[in-house]
Design an enzyme around this catalytic site. Structure first.
Site, short mmCIF file in Angstrom:
data_model
loop_
_atom_site.label_atom_id
_atom_site.label_comp_id
_atom_site.label_asym_id
_atom_site.label_seq_id
_atom_site.Cartn_x
_atom_site.Cartn_y
_atom_site.Cartn_z
N GLU A 113 0.81 -1.23 0.00
CA GLU A 113 0.00 0.00 0.00
C GLU A 113 0.84 1.27 0.00
OE1 GLU A 113 -2.12 -0.55 3.66
OE2 GLU A 113 -3.82 -1.50 2.70
N GLY A 150 1.89 5.05 -0.49
CA GLY A 150 1.20 6.33 -0.64
C GLY A 150 2.21 7.39 -1.04
N ARG A 151 3.07 7.75 -0.06
CA ARG A 151 4.05 8.81 -0.27
C ARG A 151 4.94 8.56 -1.49
NH1 ARG A 151 5.99 11.71 4.28
NH2 ARG A 151 5.29 9.96 5.53
N TYR A 197 5.53 17.73 12.14
CA TYR A 197 6.58 16.72 12.30
C TYR A 197 8.00 17.29 12.20
CZ TYR A 197 2.58 14.11 10.32
OH TYR A 197 1.34 13.61 10.02
N CYS A 255 -1.35 33.17 11.46
CA CYS A 255 -1.14 33.86 12.71
C CYS A 255 -0.61 32.89 13.75
CB CYS A 255 -2.45 34.48 13.15
SG CYS A 255 -2.17 35.87 14.19
N GLU A 256 0.59 32.44 13.57
CA GLU A 256 1.18 31.42 14.44
C GLU A 256 2.70 31.49 14.24
OE1 GLU A 256 -1.13 28.53 15.46
OE2 GLU A 256 0.42 27.14 16.11
N TYR A 304 0.49 14.10 1.55
CA TYR A 304 0.19 14.61 2.89
C TYR A 304 0.29 16.13 2.98
CZ TYR A 304 0.74 9.62 3.76
OH TYR A 304 0.63 8.26 3.69
N1 LLP Z 1 -1.29 1.73 4.64
C1 LLP Z 1 -1.71 2.14 5.84
C2 LLP Z 1 -2.59 1.28 6.62
C3 LLP Z 1 -1.32 3.39 6.34
O1 LLP Z 1 -1.74 3.78 7.53
C4 LLP Z 1 -0.47 4.20 5.56
C5 LLP Z 1 -0.07 5.53 6.02
C6 LLP Z 1 -0.07 3.75 4.29
C7 LLP Z 1 -0.50 2.49 3.87
C8 LLP Z 1 0.80 4.55 3.36
O2 LLP Z 1 2.04 4.81 3.89
P1 LLP Z 1 3.13 5.57 2.99
O3 LLP Z 1 3.51 4.67 1.84
O4 LLP Z 1 2.54 6.83 2.54
O5 LLP Z 1 4.27 5.80 3.93
N2 LLP Z 1 0.79 12.24 7.64
C9 LLP Z 1 2.08 11.59 7.78
C10 LLP Z 1 2.04 10.21 7.22
C11 LLP Z 1 0.98 9.35 7.85
C12 LLP Z 1 0.93 7.98 7.26
C13 LLP Z 1 -0.33 7.31 7.65
N3 LLP Z 1 -0.47 5.99 7.13
C14 LLP Z 1 3.14 12.45 7.10
O6 LLP Z 1 2.81 13.50 6.56
O7 LLP Z 1 4.32 12.10 7.12
#
Ligand code: LLP
Length: 457
Positions: A306, A308-309, A350, A378-379, A407
C-alpha cells in the site's frame, strides 16, 4: 538545517522517482527558469495564481510502473499494488491509479466515494480504519468493498450484518507485528503500542472467534509498520512474521490467501535523504515472503502493498509568491510567502524538512543569502524553512517547494480562513486543473447564523 539548491545537478532516477528531490520532468528553460512537465511555472502562476499545487503526470506514472514491474519481476504469485489514498485523495488520483492497474486503500466514506468516482474497481478497494462508523461499514458492504477488520467492534458489526443479510463476507484482519522502525513517532504504527490493529498476543483468540462465526471468511492479513522509512530490514522481518501468522491461522481452519504488507517506503526530501529504490523495497519484501513460504511449504499468497508517499510525493510541488521581508539584524531575515501551515502542515507537525528553489533562478546562481521562510498564518511556528540558502530575491518572486505531493493537500486546513490553493496536473507542456482554488466565499458555505441573530429590518 541548511538547504542547498544545487540539486538540479543531481542525476535523475527515472525508474524510482522517490530517489529524486524533484519531479523527473523538471528542467530549466532558455531564460534559466524552472519548468515542470514541459510547463513554465511562471506562466502557470500568471494564469492560475498562487499558492499553487502542481502534480507531474510522468513522475506519478513512473512510480506506479516501478511498483508493478518489481512485483511482476520478483514475486511469482499473484500481486496487487494498492495506492494509499490518504496521501493525496482526489477523483483525478483515483482515476490515474486505476488506469495503472492499482487498487486503492481508503479510510473513510469520503475516500471511498472519491475512489468510486475515479473508477477504481470495487474489488480492488480495501477499507481501513480504527473507528469506522456504522454508516461507513454498511456503505462498504453494499459496494462489495473488502473490509480490513481493525478491532472487535468491527468484527461484531460485520458478524451482525452478514447474519442479517445471510451472506458470506470475506475479511482481512490487521495486526501489529511489533516491529520498531526509525521514523517520527506520530507516523510509526507497527510497534505493540499502537491504536491500529489487533495485538499479536490476541490473534489466537481472534482466529477462534472468527471460526465460530457463520458467515465471516478470513482470507487476508494486513500489517503496516510506519511511514517515511529508509531501512529495509523492518519489511524483511514483516514478510516472515506474516507468513508465521498464516500458519497460526491455519490451525483454526482459516485459509489465508492474501497478505497486505502496508506501505512506508520513504522519499528524498533533502540532499541528506537516501531512501531505497522501489525495486529494492519490493524485492526485499517479496524475497522474505517467498523464503518463508518455501520453508514452510505453503503456496504463495496474493501479495499486496500500500504505497502512498512514494507514489505521489515527488510528483508534487507547491509554488508560493514571496511577500514581506523582515530583517532582524544579527539574528535572521524572515521571508514570508502567501501560504504556509494550512497548505503544508508537515513542518509544524513533524518538523519535516523540504528543498526549494527560486523559480527564476533554480540553480541558485549569484550571491547567496540565508532566509527563514515563514507562512502567512497567525502562528509563530508557521515556518516552512528554518534556514534556506537562496540567491537574491524580492517581493513578487516565486519559490517552488519540492516533494509536496503527499500529505499536503490531503492534510490541508482552512486555518485563518485561508482558502485552499488550486491543484494542477502537468504533462507534455499542457496543464489541467484537478482541484479548483477555494475562495473566501466558499468558506462561508457551511456557516449558519441562528435566526435570532439576524437583525430584523
Ligand atoms: N497503509 C496504511 C494502513 C497506512 O496507515 C499508511 C499511512 C499507508 C498504507 C501509506 O504509507 P506511505 O507509503 O505513505 O508511507 N501524515 C504523515 C504520514 C501518515 C501515514 C499514515 N499511514 C506524514 O505526513 O508524514
Amino acid at each position: 538545517m541548511e538547504e542547498k539548491t544545487s540539486f538540479l545537478k543531481n542525476k535523475i532516477d527515472f525508474d524510482s522517482p522517490n530517489k529524486n528531490i524533484m519531479p523527473i520532468t523538471s528542467s530549466i528553460d532558455n531564460e534559466g527558469k524552472l519548468r515542470i512537465g514541459g510547463c513554465s511555472i511562471e506562466e502557470l502562476v500568471k494564469k492560475y495564481d498562487s499558492p499553487l499545487y502542481i502534480l507531474d503526470e510522468t513522475t506519478l506514472r513512473n512510480s506506479c510502473k516501478a511498483y508493478k514491474k518489481a512485483l511482476e519481476r520478483y514475486y511469482p504469485g499473484e500481486s496487487l499494488p494498492i495506492y494509499a489514498s490518504k496521501a493525496n485523495s482526489s477523483i483525478f488520483m483515483s482515476s490515474l491509479i486505476a488506469s495503472e492497474g492499482f487498487g486503492l486503500d481508503a479510510v473513510s466514506e469520503g475516500e471511498l466515494l472519491t475512489a468510486l468516482k475515479g473508477g477504481v474497481p470495487t474489488e480492488k478497494i480495501v477499507f481501513h480504519g480504527n473507528n469506522k462508523s456504522d454508516k461507513e461499514i454498511e456503505f462498504a458492504v453494499q459496494n462489495n468493498i473488502k473490509i480490513i477488520v481493525d478491532n472487535d467492534h468491527d468484527l461484531k458489526r460485520l458478524e451482525k450484518i452478514s447474519n442479517f443479510l445471510n451472506i458470506d463476507l470475506e475479511i482481512m484482519v490487521r495486526f501489529t507485528p511489533g516491529i520498531e522502525c526509525h521514523t517520527h513517532e506520530y507516523i510509526r504504527t507497527g510497534s505493540f503500542d499502537s491504536k491500529f490493529g489487533f495485538g499479536l498476543e490476541y490473534l489466537k483468540t481472534l482466529f477462534k472467534v472468527i471460526s465460530h462465526t457463520k458467515h465471516l471468511k478470513l482470507n487476508g492479513l494486513h500489517a503496516h509498520i510506519g511511514s517515511q522509512i529508509f531501512e529495509l530490514d523492518p519489511h524483511k522481518d514483516l514478510g516472515e512474521i506474516m507468513v508465521n501468522v498464516i500458519l497460526e491461522a491455519k490451525k483454526y481452519g482459516h485459509d489465508i490467501q492474501e497478505l497486505n504488507v502496508g506501505g512506508g517506503l520513504g522519499i528524498k526530501y533533502t540532499q541528506e535523504d537516501d531512501p531505497p529504490s522501489i525495486d529494492e523495497w519490493v524485492k526485499t519484501i517479496s524475497f522474505s515472503v517467498i523464503k518463508a513460504c518455501e520453508k514452510n511449504k505453503i503456496t504463495f499468497p496474493k501479495l499486496m502493498c500500500e504505497p502512498g508517499r512514494s507514489i505521489v510525493s515527488t510528483a508534487g510541488v507547491t509554488v508560493y509568491k514571496i511577500g514581506a521581508f523582515k530583517e532582524i539584524p544579527g539574528i535572521r531575515t524572515y521571508l514570508s510567502v502567501d501560504g504556509g501551515m494550512s497548505d503544508n502542515p508537515r513542518p509544524i507537525t513533524y518538523q519535516s524538512s523540504y528543498s526549494a528553489c527560486l523559480v527564476s533562478n533554480p540553480l541558485n546562481l549569484n550571491s547567496r543569502n540565508k532566509y527563514t521562510v515563514a507562512g502567512k498564518h497567525c502562528e509563530s511556528g508557521d515556518v516552512l524553512f528554518k534556514e534556506i540558502e537562496l540567491s537574491d530575491c524580492n517581493t513578487g518572486d516565486l519559490i517552488c517547494v519540492f516533494g509536496t505531493g503527499a500529505y499536503n493537500l490531503s492534510m490541508s486546513s482552512n486555518y485563518n480562513r485561508i482558502p485552499r490553493p488550486a491543484a494542477l496536473l502537468v504533462c507534455n507542456g499542457e496543464a489541467d486543473i484537478i482541484q479548483k482554488r477555494e475562495s473566501p466565499h466558499d468558506l462561508l458555505k457551511y456557516d449558519v447564523l441562528p435566526n435570532r441573530f439576524i437583525k430584523q429590518s
